[in-house]
Design a protein around this motif. Structure first.
Motif, PDB file in Angstrom:
ATOM      1  N   ARG A 133       0.822  -1.220   0.000  1.00  0.00           N
ATOM      2  CA  ARG A 133       0.000   0.000   0.000  1.00  0.00           C
ATOM      3  C   ARG A 133       0.850   1.261   0.000  1.00  0.00           C
ATOM      4  O   ARG A 133       0.375   2.332  -0.386  1.00  0.00           O
ATOM      5  CB  ARG A 133      -1.002  -0.051   1.148  1.00  0.00           C
ATOM      6  N   ALA A 134       2.117   1.144   0.410  1.00  0.00           N
ATOM      7  CA  ALA A 134       3.027   2.300   0.236  1.00  0.00           C
ATOM      8  C   ALA A 134       3.231   2.538  -1.254  1.00  0.00           C
ATOM      9  O   ALA A 134       3.256   3.675  -1.724  1.00  0.00           O
ATOM     10  CB  ALA A 134       4.361   2.034   0.929  1.00  0.00           C
ATOM     11  N   LYS A 135       3.348   1.438  -2.018  1.00  0.00           N
ATOM     12  CA  LYS A 135       3.596   1.566  -3.468  1.00  0.00           C
ATOM     13  C   LYS A 135       2.405   2.169  -4.192  1.00  0.00           C
ATOM     14  O   LYS A 135       2.579   2.925  -5.135  1.00  0.00           O
ATOM     15  CB  LYS A 135       3.939   0.197  -4.080  1.00  0.00           C
ATOM     16  N   ASP A 136       1.173   1.810  -3.774  1.00  0.00           N
ATOM     17  CA  ASP A 136       0.036   2.390  -4.504  1.00  0.00           C
ATOM     18  C   ASP A 136      -0.593   3.578  -3.771  1.00  0.00           C
ATOM     19  O   ASP A 136      -1.729   3.979  -4.091  1.00  0.00           O
ATOM     20  CB  ASP A 136      -0.990   1.316  -4.918  1.00  0.00           C
ATOM     21  N   ALA A 137       0.162   4.146  -2.828  1.00  0.00           N
ATOM     22  CA  ALA A 137      -0.261   5.386  -2.134  1.00  0.00           C
ATOM     23  C   ALA A 137      -1.629   5.251  -1.472  1.00  0.00           C
ATOM     24  O   ALA A 137      -2.415   6.198  -1.452  1.00  0.00           O
ATOM     25  CB  ALA A 137      -0.249   6.582  -3.098  1.00  0.00           C
TER      26      ALA A 137
END
Ligand code: NAD
Length: 296
Positions: A133-137
């Protein structure tokens, strides 16, 4: 975009790399710093961002500094101690610091008090959702701090998160995060234990997890950690065992600090710390299930 344009981002690790990447892509002027300078350089090359090894330079150029470090100890070190305290000394009055690490809330309040005379406003904004979820903000972000400071930094946080929660005064974000990870750690330890007992009775662990995931025992630990990382043998959640042990310890300490009766916190903290001491803090936290289950 608010008045904030220049951001110093400290801690270009598993989480910091994608989070800082969103800010660079959103048009902020990002300067990356990491104790391992290669990580910051790789990030800067990939995002046309800047990097520096000087905390004085980082401070001079920043309207806002974001820390994404292992714990509050490193945050305090970066701000007040490293390079003779150059970072706090060079941040101008009116600037902001957001600590997005999972840190000890009492230490965060103390740090905020130390920065306040310099007119540097500290906001705590730890996150949940992991590397995916860090990668897809789309991280959940738990924000604590002075209302005006939170309002000023919120547009920046919105670039990294899907759900932003203002949970109270400075330190409340860190308390919220520690208590969430206490629950995550507890359900992980309990799911590992259920599988161990079931297997010894003759149940198939894969079938058990499939049943649990459509039943009332379901949790993030059963659905993601056990199913996708433990049973598959990939052990690649991107969240280190040492970090989970730290978070559950923070929650157990918090219970003591407020005088709450919290027997489960102490028990799970000891269990997870035991696994960390046996197999190391740098391994993926999902490896703890393998360790516990190997013990029979
Ligand atoms: P990480 O170990 O991958 O990254 C930390 C980075 O900080 C590393 O690049 C390291 O070199 C750098 N660093 C360490 N000490 C430093 C210092 N004194 N000055 C400058 N740089 C320093 O850790 P991570 O997984 O990215 O986690 C960062 C924080 O986010 C932790 O507090 C963790 O508990 C929290 N968190 C992690 C996850 C996850 O899934 N990984 C999820 C939510 C929250």
């Amino acid at each position: 975009m608010s008045d904030i344009e220049h951001i110093g981002f400290i801690g270009i690790g598993n989480m910091g790399t994608p989070m800082a990447g969103h800010l660079a892509r959103a048009g902020y002027d990002v300067t990356a710093y990491d104790l391992t300078p290669d990580r910051a350089r790789r990030f800067a090359d990939a995002h046309s961002a800047r990097t520096t090894e000087s905390l004085a330079e980082l401070g001079r150029n920043a309207d806002l500094v974001i820390t994404m470090l292992p714990s509050g100890r490193e945050v305090r070190h970066a701000l007040l101690e490293a390079q003779d305290g150059a970072l706090a000394a060079n941040l101008r009055p009116g600037s902001f610091v957001i600590d997005m690490s999972s840190a000890d809330p009492v230490g965060t309040r103390k740090l905020g008090e130390e920065l306040a005379p310099r007119r540097i406003a500290l906001v705590d904004a730890p996150v949940s959702g992991g590397v995916v979820r860090a990668k897809d903000a789309s991280l959940a972000i738990m924000i604590g701090g002075d209302v005006a400071a939170v309002a000023a930094v919120k547009p920046v946080l919105a670039r990294m998160g899907g759900k932003l929660f203002e949970v109270g005064s400075l330190g409340c974000g860190h308390a919220m995060k520690a208590l969430n990870n206490f629950l995550a750690g507890t359900s992980f330890a309990a799911a590992s234990e259920a599988v161990r007992v079931g297997r010894q009775f003759g149940l198939d662990p894969a079938v058990m997890i499939d049943v649990i995931n459509v039943s009332t025992g379901r949790s993030f630990a059963s659905d993601v950690v056990m199913k996708q990382h433990v049973l598959s043998g990939t052990f690649a959640t991107g969240f280190a065992l040492g970090l989970l042990a730290k978070d559950v310890r923070i929650a157990a300490d918090l219970a003591n600090q407020v005088g709450a009766d919290a027997p489960i916190g102490a028990l799970v903290s000891d269990l997870i710390a035991g696994a960390r001491d046996a197999i190391g803090g740098d391994v993926d936290h999902s490896r703890a299930a393998e360790y516990w289950n190997g013990k029979g």
